[in-house]
Motif scaffolding. Structure first.
Motif, mmCIF file in Angstrom:
data_model
loop_
_atom_site.group_PDB
_atom_site.id
_atom_site.type_symbol
_atom_site.label_atom_id
_atom_site.label_comp_id
_atom_site.label_asym_id
_atom_site.label_seq_id
_atom_site.Cartn_x
_atom_site.Cartn_y
_atom_site.Cartn_z
ATOM 1 N N HIS A 1 52.233 35.431 27.684
ATOM 2 C CA HIS A 1 51.201 36.630 27.754
ATOM 3 C C HIS A 1 50.674 36.857 27.238
ATOM 4 O O HIS A 1 49.811 36.221 26.028
ATOM 5 N N LEU A 2 49.912 37.759 28.182
ATOM 6 C CA LEU A 2 48.614 38.220 27.244
ATOM 7 C C LEU A 2 48.887 39.818 27.787
ATOM 8 O O LEU A 2 49.920 40.352 28.381
ATOM 9 N N SER A 3 48.128 40.318 26.897
ATOM 10 C CA SER A 3 47.655 41.802 26.795
ATOM 11 C C SER A 3 45.350 42.163 27.438
ATOM 12 O O SER A 3 45.085 41.996 27.580
ATOM 13 N N THR A 4 46.362 43.271 28.084
ATOM 14 C CA THR A 4 44.072 43.993 28.727
ATOM 15 C C THR A 4 44.105 44.539 27.151
ATOM 16 O O THR A 4 44.628 45.040 25.664
ATOM 17 N N GLY A 5 42.783 45.234 26.745
ATOM 18 C CA GLY A 5 42.419 46.293 25.997
ATOM 19 C C GLY A 5 43.109 46.571 25.863
ATOM 20 O O GLY A 5 43.324 47.320 24.438
ATOM 21 N N ARG A 6 43.759 47.570 27.094
ATOM 22 C CA ARG A 6 44.694 48.396 26.277
ATOM 23 C C ARG A 6 45.220 48.688 25.894
ATOM 24 O O ARG A 6 46.620 49.621 24.714
ATOM 25 N N GLN A 7 46.116 47.643 25.291
ATOM 26 C CA GLN A 7 47.888 46.906 25.772
ATOM 27 C C GLN A 7 47.434 46.559 24.154
ATOM 28 O O GLN A 7 48.878 45.941 23.796
ATOM 29 N N MET A 8 46.731 45.930 23.528
ATOM 30 C CA MET A 8 46.719 44.471 22.774
ATOM 31 C C MET A 8 47.011 45.107 21.467
ATOM 32 O O MET A 8 48.019 44.789 20.770
ATOM 33 N N ARG A 9 47.232 46.569 21.050
ATOM 34 C CA ARG A 9 47.240 47.224 20.060
ATOM 35 C C ARG A 9 48.888 47.173 19.779
ATOM 36 O O ARG A 9 49.736 46.760 18.922
ATOM 37 N N GLY A 10 49.004 48.341 20.559
ATOM 38 C CA GLY A 10 50.885 47.640 20.707
ATOM 39 C C GLY A 10 51.708 46.902 20.887
ATOM 40 O O GLY A 10 52.560 46.446 20.633
ATOM 41 N N THR A 11 50.737 45.357 21.087
ATOM 42 C CA THR A 11 51.362 44.184 21.684
ATOM 43 C C THR A 11 51.018 43.708 19.871
ATOM 44 O O THR A 11 52.112 43.128 19.509
#
Length: 112
Positions: free
Chosen positions: A35-45
């Motif tokens: 599982h990876l996240s974009t910069g926009r998604q990482m805080r939610g992750t």
């Protein structure tokens, strides 16, 4: 060039660095992909999966260097980057600690 991020315990990243390959967390291994996240998604992750956890690291990888990368629907139908297979730790372009401040992770400035 987009950077994709993996949040994990710093000790797990150190162990991966020592052997030169990151095969995934327990959740990754269970799901069959990393599982990876974009910069926009990482805080939610971080809020959803790592709330209150200390000793974490945020590792960045260049999207174009990741083999077996797929974009797949996840929470709310948002597309998330998933890597099917291991990641060579030498591909990391950033490694930043995620300290807790008042119970919230402090992310490095300027990440996207």
């Amino acid at each position: 060039m987009r950077i994709l991020y993996k949040i994990m315990p710093a000790a797990q990243w150190r162990a991966a660095r020592a052997c030169g390959v990151f095969e995934g967390s327990a959740a990754d291994l269970k799901d069959g992909f990393i599982h990876l996240s974009t910069g926009r998604q990482m805080r939610g992750t971080a809020e959803r999966h790592f709330a209150g956890q200390d000793g974490l690291v945020l590792v960045g990888f260049r999207e174009e260097q990741l083999a077996n990368l797929r974009w797949e629907a996840s929470r709310g139908g948002d597309l998330f980057p998933h890597v099917y297979g291991a990641i060579d730790t030498a591909l990391a372009v950033s490694e930043d600690l995620l300290p807790l401040e008042n119970g919230v992770h402090r992310f490095p400035e300027g990440l996207a």
